[in-house]
Design an enzyme around this catalytic site. Structure first.
Site, PDB file in Angstrom:
ATOM      1  N   ASP A   8       0.850  -1.180   0.000  1.00 18.92           N
ATOM      2  CA  ASP A   8       0.000   0.000   0.000  1.00 18.92           C
ATOM      3  C   ASP A   8       0.895   1.243   0.000  1.00 18.92           C
ATOM      4  O   ASP A   8       2.101   1.162   0.271  1.00 18.92           O
ATOM      5  CB  ASP A   8      -0.903  -0.040   1.236  1.00 18.92           C
ATOM      6  N   ASP A 188      -2.039  -0.388   5.892  1.00 16.92           N
ATOM      7  CA  ASP A 188      -2.287   0.237   7.199  1.00 16.92           C
ATOM      8  C   ASP A 188      -3.753   0.488   7.505  1.00 16.92           C
ATOM      9  O   ASP A 188      -4.109   0.670   8.663  1.00 16.92           O
ATOM     10  CB  ASP A 188      -1.553   1.582   7.263  1.00 16.92           C
TER      11      ASP A 188
END
Length: 247
Positions: A8, A188
């Protein structure tokens, strides 16, 4: 079995900023990603909610396999074009128009336009969060079946249906660069849970960056900086040393 990496972007590779265009790219990050990509034989993909055009601009000159807009865009390898479905432009015009109306009432509330969606960012106007949630939920009901509501850290995003970060994983794992490898997904936010889930059938695992919460990830890094250190250590362990070369 060799590993492959799915990373990510915001909150994982870089720290989250007050607005999406205020992020700071750490010096050396593009080169770090390029080296890891090369050592993995190309089996490293960036997976983000951002459009891939933004990712490429922010990480230039690095450009490898990637998934953008929560799986609605994907690039199977560095030299290949971006693939994506045709956006619903009429619905998007209505969604962004309603979001802009709300933003006009709340200084600091920011609307982010994307090719396949739009997002309300409340970090600059925390008091507007309940109103932003209400508008986003109403839009999701109005366009149910064609758009989905994706909530994240201080953001409410309406995105065109048909993809998530897990779909990027499944696209990539069918490609020769990734097939047969053990995937590791690092993220996250709530949007990354689809990625953590998607790697499990391939024998993979998830790693969460930041505070732990109920999650399918099994390990964690406290900050993006710790992830950079891990990538650096990974490179040092995998990269051939001069003394290892055969005469």
């Amino acid at each position: 079995m060799d590993d492959c990496l799915f990373l990510d972007f915001d909150g994982t590779l870089i720290d989250i900023a007050a607005t999406p265009d205020a992020v700071i790219i750490p010096a050396g990050l593009p080169a770090l990603l390029q080296t890891a990509h090369d050592l993995l034989g190309g089996a490293l993909a960036i997976v983000s909610g951002r459009p891939l055009e933004q990712i490429d601009q922010l990480l230039a000159p690095f450009a490898g396999p990637a998934g953008g807009q929560h799986g609605l865009e994907w690039r199977r390898a560095a030299e290949l074009p971006v693939e994506s479905p045709e956006p619903d432009r009429a619905a998007l015009a209505t969604i962004t128009g309603r979001m802009q109306q709300l933003a006009g009432l709340h200084p600091g509330l920011r609307v982010e336009n994307k090719p396949h969606g739009a997002a309300l960012h409340t970090r600059g106007a925390p008091g507007a969060d309940p109103a932003a949630a209400e508008v986003a939920e109403a839009l999701a009901r109005k366009f149910a079946g064609s758009f989905e509501l994706q909530a994240g850290k201080c953001v409410y995003e309406l995105r065109q249906s048909g993809g998530d970060k897990g779909s990027t994983v499944r696209h990539m794992m069918a490609e020769p660069l990734f097939a047969g490898r053990r995937p590791v997904f690092i993220g996250d936010d709530l949007t990354d849970e689809a990625g953590f889930e998607a790697v499990l059938p391939f024998g993979g695992s998830g790693v969460i960056v930041g505070e732990r919460r109920p999650t399918r990830a099994t390990t964690s890094f406290p900050t993006p900086k710790e992830l950079h250190r891990w990538l650096t250590d990974f490179i040092s362990q995998v990269q051939p040393r001069p003394g290892d070369q055969q005469p």
